[in-house]
Design a protein around this motif. Structure first.
Motif, mmCIF file in Angstrom:
data_model
loop_
_atom_site.group_PDB
_atom_site.id
_atom_site.type_symbol
_atom_site.label_atom_id
_atom_site.label_comp_id
_atom_site.label_asym_id
_atom_site.label_seq_id
_atom_site.Cartn_x
_atom_site.Cartn_y
_atom_site.Cartn_z
ATOM 1 N N ASP B 65 0.827 -1.214 0.000
ATOM 2 C CA ASP B 65 0.000 0.000 0.000
ATOM 3 C C ASP B 65 0.859 1.260 0.000
ATOM 4 O OD1 ASP B 65 -0.543 0.520 3.518
ATOM 5 O OD2 ASP B 65 0.999 -0.629 2.494
ATOM 6 N N LEU B 66 2.124 1.104 -0.315
ATOM 7 C CA LEU B 66 3.029 2.248 -0.251
ATOM 8 C C LEU B 66 3.566 2.611 -1.612
ATOM 9 C CD1 LEU B 66 5.299 1.374 2.786
ATOM 10 C CD2 LEU B 66 3.382 2.937 2.736
ATOM 11 N N LYS B 67 3.969 3.873 -1.723
ATOM 12 C CA LYS B 67 4.741 4.263 -2.898
ATOM 13 C C LYS B 67 6.215 4.233 -2.495
ATOM 14 C CE LYS B 67 1.348 7.724 -4.188
ATOM 15 N NZ LYS B 67 1.085 8.903 -4.984
ATOM 16 N N ILE B 68 7.037 3.660 -3.313
ATOM 17 C CA ILE B 68 8.477 3.659 -3.057
ATOM 18 C C ILE B 68 9.109 4.640 -4.030
ATOM 19 C CG2 ILE B 68 10.557 2.254 -2.990
ATOM 20 C CD1 ILE B 68 8.619 1.262 -1.002
ATOM 21 N N VAL B 69 9.876 5.569 -3.471
ATOM 22 C CA VAL B 69 10.619 6.522 -4.296
ATOM 23 C C VAL B 69 12.082 6.249 -4.042
ATOM 24 C CG1 VAL B 69 11.103 8.942 -4.722
ATOM 25 C CG2 VAL B 69 8.801 8.228 -4.114
ATOM 26 N N TYR B 70 12.844 6.050 -5.090
ATOM 27 C CA TYR B 70 14.260 5.757 -4.877
ATOM 28 C C TYR B 70 15.083 6.473 -5.924
ATOM 29 C CZ TYR B 70 14.428 2.838 -9.013
ATOM 30 O OH TYR B 70 14.384 2.408 -10.312
ATOM 31 N N ARG B 71 16.345 6.671 -5.570
ATOM 32 C CA ARG B 71 17.269 7.211 -6.567
ATOM 33 C C ARG B 71 18.654 6.702 -6.253
ATOM 34 N NH1 ARG B 71 16.561 13.084 -8.620
ATOM 35 N NH2 ARG B 71 15.998 12.250 -10.640
ATOM 36 N N ARG B 72 19.390 6.436 -7.291
ATOM 37 C CA ARG B 72 20.744 5.934 -7.090
ATOM 38 C C ARG B 72 21.743 7.058 -7.238
ATOM 39 N NH1 ARG B 72 23.563 2.174 -11.093
ATOM 40 N NH2 ARG B 72 25.629 2.845 -10.492
ATOM 41 N N TYR B 73 22.586 7.185 -6.226
ATOM 42 C CA TYR B 73 23.679 8.162 -6.302
ATOM 43 C C TYR B 73 24.964 7.356 -6.196
ATOM 44 C CZ TYR B 73 20.328 11.938 -5.583
ATOM 45 O OH TYR B 73 19.287 12.811 -5.728
ATOM 46 N N ALA B 74 25.704 7.290 -7.260
ATOM 47 C CA ALA B 74 26.942 6.488 -7.320
ATOM 48 C C ALA B 74 26.619 5.073 -6.870
ATOM 49 C CB ALA B 74 28.033 7.122 -6.472
ATOM 50 N N SER B 75 27.228 4.605 -5.786
ATOM 51 C CA SER B 75 27.018 3.206 -5.407
ATOM 52 C C SER B 75 25.931 3.041 -4.356
ATOM 53 C CB SER B 75 28.323 2.629 -4.875
ATOM 54 O OG SER B 75 28.738 3.393 -3.763
ATOM 55 N N LEU B 76 25.253 4.126 -3.989
ATOM 56 C CA LEU B 76 24.241 4.043 -2.938
ATOM 57 C C LEU B 76 22.840 4.309 -3.472
ATOM 58 C CD1 LEU B 76 25.472 5.845 0.293
ATOM 59 C CD2 LEU B 76 24.848 3.466 0.020
ATOM 60 N N TYR B 77 21.894 3.487 -2.973
ATOM 61 C CA TYR B 77 20.495 3.749 -3.283
ATOM 62 C C TYR B 77 19.867 4.481 -2.108
ATOM 63 C CZ TYR B 77 20.364 0.691 -7.356
ATOM 64 O OH TYR B 77 20.564 0.126 -8.580
ATOM 65 N N PHE B 78 19.197 5.591 -2.386
ATOM 66 C CA PHE B 78 18.435 6.317 -1.373
ATOM 67 C C PHE B 78 16.973 5.998 -1.625
ATOM 68 C CE2 PHE B 78 21.386 9.481 0.552
ATOM 69 C CZ PHE B 78 22.518 9.089 -0.104
ATOM 70 N N CYS B 79 16.300 5.494 -0.621
ATOM 71 C CA CYS B 79 14.969 4.944 -0.852
ATOM 72 C C CYS B 79 13.990 5.351 0.245
ATOM 73 C CB CYS B 79 15.124 3.425 -0.905
ATOM 74 S SG CYS B 79 13.621 2.583 -1.250
ATOM 75 N N CYS B 80 12.789 5.765 -0.151
ATOM 76 C CA CYS B 80 11.762 6.212 0.805
ATOM 77 C C CYS B 80 10.500 5.401 0.607
ATOM 78 C CB CYS B 80 11.332 7.623 0.449
ATOM 79 S SG CYS B 80 12.157 8.876 1.333
ATOM 80 N N GLY B 81 9.791 5.155 1.712
ATOM 81 C CA GLY B 81 8.465 4.578 1.580
ATOM 82 C C GLY B 81 7.437 5.639 1.945
ATOM 83 N N LEU B 82 6.492 5.897 1.047
ATOM 84 C CA LEU B 82 5.529 6.981 1.268
ATOM 85 C C LEU B 82 4.113 6.452 1.346
ATOM 86 C CD1 LEU B 82 6.641 9.406 -1.566
ATOM 87 C CD2 LEU B 82 7.356 9.503 0.801
ATOM 88 N N GLU B 83 3.269 7.238 1.983
ATOM 89 C CA GLU B 83 1.843 6.922 1.957
ATOM 90 C C GLU B 83 1.259 7.280 0.600
ATOM 91 O OE1 GLU B 83 0.265 5.612 4.448
ATOM 92 O OE2 GLU B 83 1.523 5.976 6.191
ATOM 93 N N GLN B 84 0.031 6.806 0.374
ATOM 94 C CA GLN B 84 -0.591 7.003 -0.937
ATOM 95 C C GLN B 84 -0.804 8.452 -1.317
ATOM 96 O OE1 GLN B 84 -1.118 5.035 -3.434
ATOM 97 N NE2 GLN B 84 -0.182 3.423 -2.229
ATOM 98 N N GLY B 85 -1.028 9.304 -0.312
ATOM 99 C CA GLY B 85 -1.364 10.686 -0.653
ATOM 100 C C GLY B 85 -0.171 11.558 -0.972
ATOM 101 N N ASP B 86 1.026 11.015 -0.846
ATOM 102 C CA ASP B 86 2.214 11.859 -0.951
ATOM 103 C C ASP B 86 2.595 12.226 -2.377
ATOM 104 O OD1 ASP B 86 4.007 10.752 1.965
ATOM 105 O OD2 ASP B 86 3.255 12.734 1.452
ATOM 106 N N ASN B 87 3.381 13.288 -2.453
ATOM 107 C CA ASN B 87 3.846 13.819 -3.732
ATOM 108 C C ASN B 87 5.229 13.233 -4.007
ATOM 109 O OD1 ASN B 87 5.118 15.472 -5.666
ATOM 110 N ND2 ASN B 87 3.846 17.217 -5.119
ATOM 111 N N GLU B 88 5.295 12.344 -5.001
ATOM 112 C CA GLU B 88 6.563 11.653 -5.250
ATOM 113 C C GLU B 88 7.667 12.582 -5.730
ATOM 114 O OE1 GLU B 88 3.551 10.735 -6.485
ATOM 115 O OE2 GLU B 88 3.553 8.638 -7.114
ATOM 116 N N LEU B 89 7.247 13.593 -6.486
ATOM 117 C CA LEU B 89 8.272 14.461 -7.065
ATOM 118 C C LEU B 89 8.975 15.271 -5.986
ATOM 119 C CD1 LEU B 89 6.417 15.730 -10.253
ATOM 120 C CD2 LEU B 89 8.305 14.120 -10.137
ATOM 121 N N ILE B 90 8.222 15.751 -5.006
ATOM 122 C CA ILE B 90 8.871 16.536 -3.967
ATOM 123 C C ILE B 90 9.748 15.627 -3.103
ATOM 124 C CG2 ILE B 90 7.170 16.486 -2.101
ATOM 125 C CD1 ILE B 90 8.910 19.642 -3.352
#
Lengths: 792, 165
Positions: B65-90
């Protein structure tokens, strides 16, 4: 001295371990070391030890023995120790641990500490892992900090308050007064926290929401300030001034404006301004625009603004950035029902997104495309969807297939198109369709009678190409069995002619029967189809006979039973074979047998239900013979359709003893007239007029010979416009010496009131010899029902 | 998109994870109370999902039931779990801001910095985000706070001269 040096040494050692086992050994040693450090008390090493423990914890090893040390370190006056102690509390002491309560007092003290950095540690920790009890204890402190302190602390206190409200909703009223005043702060951090706090308060309490609606003008002002302000390096992200704050304000405005005209009006201009002026070339701007669109769609905005919002989403669809295309489709999905036409305008771009490389984008594009299918665009959309089906990733296949079926069912422009589409799906993704597809398709094919030739040709061609897709093979076998004669004819208007021989067809069916790819159900279809062909082809009946008899010893029980019964149909009941295997009538979609994929409603169809050709033959056979008789009666050219008579007679599953069925019929005391007498067999009829058009005729047969008459059957034929319904006979054995009778009732319906005639054929065995004879009854006078007859 | 009572948060982050391409966890911040077992399961599942994504994929995923937003910076993945109402771009911007803060602090940050100074990565995070929400939107402010807090860390002498309790 920071904890780092010792910590880093340990980390280096751990990382140098070459195997998991080696690492475990190192960790064990280190943990033992840490434990002894903890026991020693204060020696300046405690913070190092805890830091090491926290690292070990992150690697996944147990660290619960550090919990008490956290409590002790938090209470220390040294900042380094507090810092690592609080970090440890956040990592090891969640609210489920009992030890967490022990730090409540320390937190309380630190909240009033002279150093704001210590206060900050306490606030941060409380907001991270504070349990409901801790929150209740410390809420007044937090409220005080909200009002009095310096912005560094205020912003943290605000977010701490948010956490408290989430844990203990009743405390919301404590913070409501201060929240309002926080909106006049200049500091962005505090402002951001204030907006978050107000959002939380409004979400939880509708009354508070009403209260805060009054703040809409103030929020609009703040937003305007951000949007129109000149470049401020402190908060600028890619040309947008503090996008984080803008997004939160927009979100709060959404909640306040929802379902409220006044509030929505007050923010209309602002939203238009933001929507038009925000530069969306970078993510920050797009984030703000996205939030604006969501707000516009959720409040009572004027239609011009809504159109603007949908257009922004449309523009997003064309963006190079995949993320932006993705969220655009997510938003369009939410509004596709309410603003259908607006979204339709962007259908082309959405369909293009089906071709994107990324699975997330593809999935969104698929859902949206299916929502956009309508009667107008069905042909072009289906083309795209079918292309998509052939290249889409496996996890999307069954969703696509069922979406296509639904769309085809609702909007198909013609039957042929519908059949073609389903065939296409079965060929491409037959393994991913649902089970009821096969009977649904068969039902559809039977209703499209003008397309039988075309359908069977197409299916045959698909079958010889590939027999792996079970649903396709099943449908193909059924059609070939049913319409094999059309297949042999070779030509068909809509398909280029290909000569198909009987051997070709039987080869194809045999391949299916023998292939290890065929499931048992498929082989059942194939066997039945082969059997049905015995009445539709002329030369290779022997081949069919041999195929059927081979499967009489098949291991699969279902196939064996079918084969044995078909064998019986060849041998003992050959005279009924044609009738049993006749063309099926159009199936009603909602007939009881249909929904189970089981056409047991039709006794003539031995396909998916267990066939009982013996009993069925007794009842249905008259029908085909009817047609023969009718030919004799005057060249009436009836098609090979069974008359309604047999199908409405009760399906008997019992043995040949049918004596009970006539129980309900009364034999009316009307005069019996003898119509036939020969070789000891006499046949009398009684007729009774039911209504103007309906007549009930009872045929009574008796036997005056020395021996029983066995296998006695009666068939009747009437002129074309008359409807005949033969009830089941009372038996088929007439005892000798007139000791018993066999009666059979025939219901006639004569709507056109033509002169009634009936021809009756009798067949029986007597003393081992088969006899057959025909009687014609020429008139049934309507008044007295006195028939006149002429034996042939 | 309404929040409800009982701690249901429809607009916030559930967790923030940093992990390497080999699946080693480098930082974990949880914004809801979960058992250790649940946390481990979530980490495993999310890592599995994110690590198989091809480069240039969309940075957003749907998981449970979550949105996962992630981005890779060099060798590290930065990853967030968000609720449905959240703004992924921000949220993408949020992750980027965190990377910038780390970069500013460590100077050309790399994965090793985060490994050997993980506690500092946490301290920086705690100056940027509290309870799953952004607390400070000015980069300069966060940097200044870190500096001042660091200066409070005692030298060995100061350490030993301070009373225990």
């Amino acid at each position: 001295m920071t904890p780092s040096v010792r910590l880093q040494e340990m980390i280096r050692v751990i990382r140098s371990a070459r195997t998991q086992g080696e690492e475990r050994g190192i960790i064990q040693r280190e943990c033992a070391d840490i434990r002894s450090q903890f026991r020693q008390g204060d020696n300046g090493e405690r913070s190092h030890s805890l830091a090491k423990l926290l690292y070990v914890h992150m690697l996944g090893y147990p660290a619960h023995f550090g919990q008490m040390e956290c409590v002790r370190l938090i209470a220390s006056p040294r900042y380094s120790e507090k810092r690592i102690g609080y970090l440890g509390a956040m990592m090891l002491l969640d609210e489920k641990q009992d030890a967490s309560l022990l730090i409540t007092n320390s937190i309380k003290n630190d909240l009033s500490h002279s150093s704001q950095y210590v206060q900050s540690l306490a606030l941060c920790t409380l907001a991270c892992m504070g349990s409901a009890e801790m929150c209740r204890d410390l809420a007044p402190e937090i409220e005080r900090l909200l009002r009095a302190s310096h912005s560094y602390i205020k912003k943290k206190a605000t977010l701490c308050a948010v956490h408290i409200i989430r844990k203990v909703p009743e405390l919301a009223e404590l913070f409501t007064p201060s929240a309002r005043t926080l909106l006049s702060e200049k500091n962005h951090g505090v402002l951001h926290g204030a907006v978050v706090l107000i959002t939380e308060l409004c979400e939880r309490n509708p009354d508070t929401l009403v209260q805060f609606r009054k703040a809409v003008p103030e929020l609009v002002q703040i937003m305007k300030g951000l949007v129109t302000s000149s470049y401020s390096p402190e908060h600028n992200v890619a040309g947008i001034s503090d996008p984080f704050l803008q997004v939160r304000i927009l979100r709060l405005l959404r909640i306040l404006g929802h379902n409220n005209d006044t509030a929505s009006d007050a923010m209309n201009d602002l939203l238009a301004q933001v929507a038009t002026n925000t530069d969306s070339s970078k993510t920050a701007g797009s984030a703000v625009l996205y939030e604006t669109v969501l707000t516009i769609m959720d409040i009572n905005s004027e239609s011009g603004l809504r159109v603007l919002a949908v257009n922004i989403l449309g523009r997003f669809l064309l963006n190079n950035d995949r993320n932006i295309r993705y969220i655009s489709m997510t938003s369009l999905q939410k509004i596709v029902q309410t603003d259908h036409n607006a979204v339709q305008r962007h259908r082309g771009t959405i369909v293009d997104c089906l071709k994107d490389q990324d699975t997330s984008v593809k999935r969104r594009a698929l859902e949206l495309s299916l929502a956009l299918v309508s009667a107008v665009n069905i042909r072009s959309m289906m083309k795209e969807l079918l292309i998509f089906l052939s290249v889409c990733p496996p996890e999307l296949r069954s969703q696509t297939a069922s979406g296509i079926f639904n769309a085809a069912e609702r909007y198909s422009p013609s039957k042929r198109w519908h059949i073609d589409t389903i065939l296409h799906v079965l060929t491409t993704a037959g393994g991913d369709v649902r089970d009821e597809t096969v009977p649904n398709l068969i039902q559809l094919i039977t209703t499209a009678s003008e397309l039988h030739c075309y359908t069977v040709h197409k299916l045959y061609r698909a079958l010889i190409k590939d027999i792996a897709q079970q649903s396709l093979v099943q449908v193909a076998c059924w059609c070939i069995g049913e319409y094999g004669d059309l297949l042999l004819k070779g030509e068909c208007e809509e398909i280029e002619p290909v000569q198909v021989t009987e051997d070709d067809i039987l080869d194809a069916l045999e391949t299916v029967l023998q292939s290890h790819m065929s499931s048992p159900a498929t082989r059942g279809f194939a066997l039945t189809a082969t059997m049905k062909l015995s009445t539709r082809i002329t030369d290779n009946v022997d081949r069919i006979r041999s195929i059927v008899s081979i499967y009489g010893s098949c291991i699969d029980l279902e196939l064996q039973q079918r084969a044995v019964e078909y064998n019986a149909l060849f041998k003992k009941y050959d005279h009924m074979r044609a009738a049993v295997l006749e063309r099926m009538p159009v199936m009603d979609k909602n007939s009881p047998g249909h929904t189970n994929g089981d056409t047991s409603g039709e006794i003539k169809e031995p396909d998916t239900s267990k066939p009982k050709p013996v009993e069925a033959g007794l009842l249905s056979e008259p029908a085909s013979q009817v047609c023969d008789l009718l030919d004799l009666l005057g060249g009436t050219d009836t098609p090979l359709q069974p008359s309604p008579a047999p199908t409405s007679t009760p399906t008997t599953t019992s043995s040949a003893d049918l004596l009970d069925l006539l129980g309900g019929l009364e034999i009316k005391p009307v005069p019996t007239v003898s119509v036939y007498e020969k070789n000891g067999l006499s046949l009398k009829i009684q007729c009774d007029k039911q209504t103007e058009t309906e007549v009930t005729v009872t045929l009574i047969a008796s036997n005056s010979t020395q021996n029983d008459i066995t296998n006695f059957t009666l068939q009747a034929a009437v002129p074309k416009s008359v409807q005949l319904q033969m009830k089941a006979p009372s038996g088929n054995v007439i005892p000798a010496h007139g000791l018993g009778q066999v009666t059979q009732t025939v219901l006639l319906n004569n709507p056109n009131k033509v002169s009634l005639k009936m021809r009756i054929r009798v067949a029986y065995s007597n003393q081992g010899a088969m006899h057959q004879d025909t009687v014609q009854i020429d008139s049934f006078p309507s008044a007295a029902c006195q028939p006149s007859f002429s034996p042939l | 998109m309404r929040g409800g009572a009982g701690g249901i948060q429809l607009f916030s982050m559930r967790f923030l994870l940093l992990f390497s391409r080999q699946g080693k966890l480098r930082l974990q911040k949880w914004f809801t109370a979960l058992s250790d077992r649940d946390k481990k399961k979530i980490i495993r599942d999310v890592m599995q999902m994110v690590l198989v994504r091809p480069p240039k994929s969309c940075n957003f995923l749907q998981w449970r039931d979550l949105k996962i937003v992630y981005r890779r910076y060099a060798s590290l993945y930065f990853c967030c779990g968000l609720e449905q109402g959240d703004n992924e771009l921000i949220t993408l911007e949020l992750l980027h801001r965190y990377v910038e803060l780390l970069d500013q602090y460590f100077g050309n940050v790399c994965e090793l910095d985060i490994i050997f100074n993980f506690e500092k990565a946490y301290f920086i995070l705690d100056e940027f985000i509290i309870g799953g929400e952004v607390q400070e939107t000015s980069k300069a402010s966060v940097a200044k706070s870190m500096e001042e807090a660091d200066s409070l860390q005692e030298t060995m002498e100061e350490y030993l001269n301070k009373p225990t309790y």
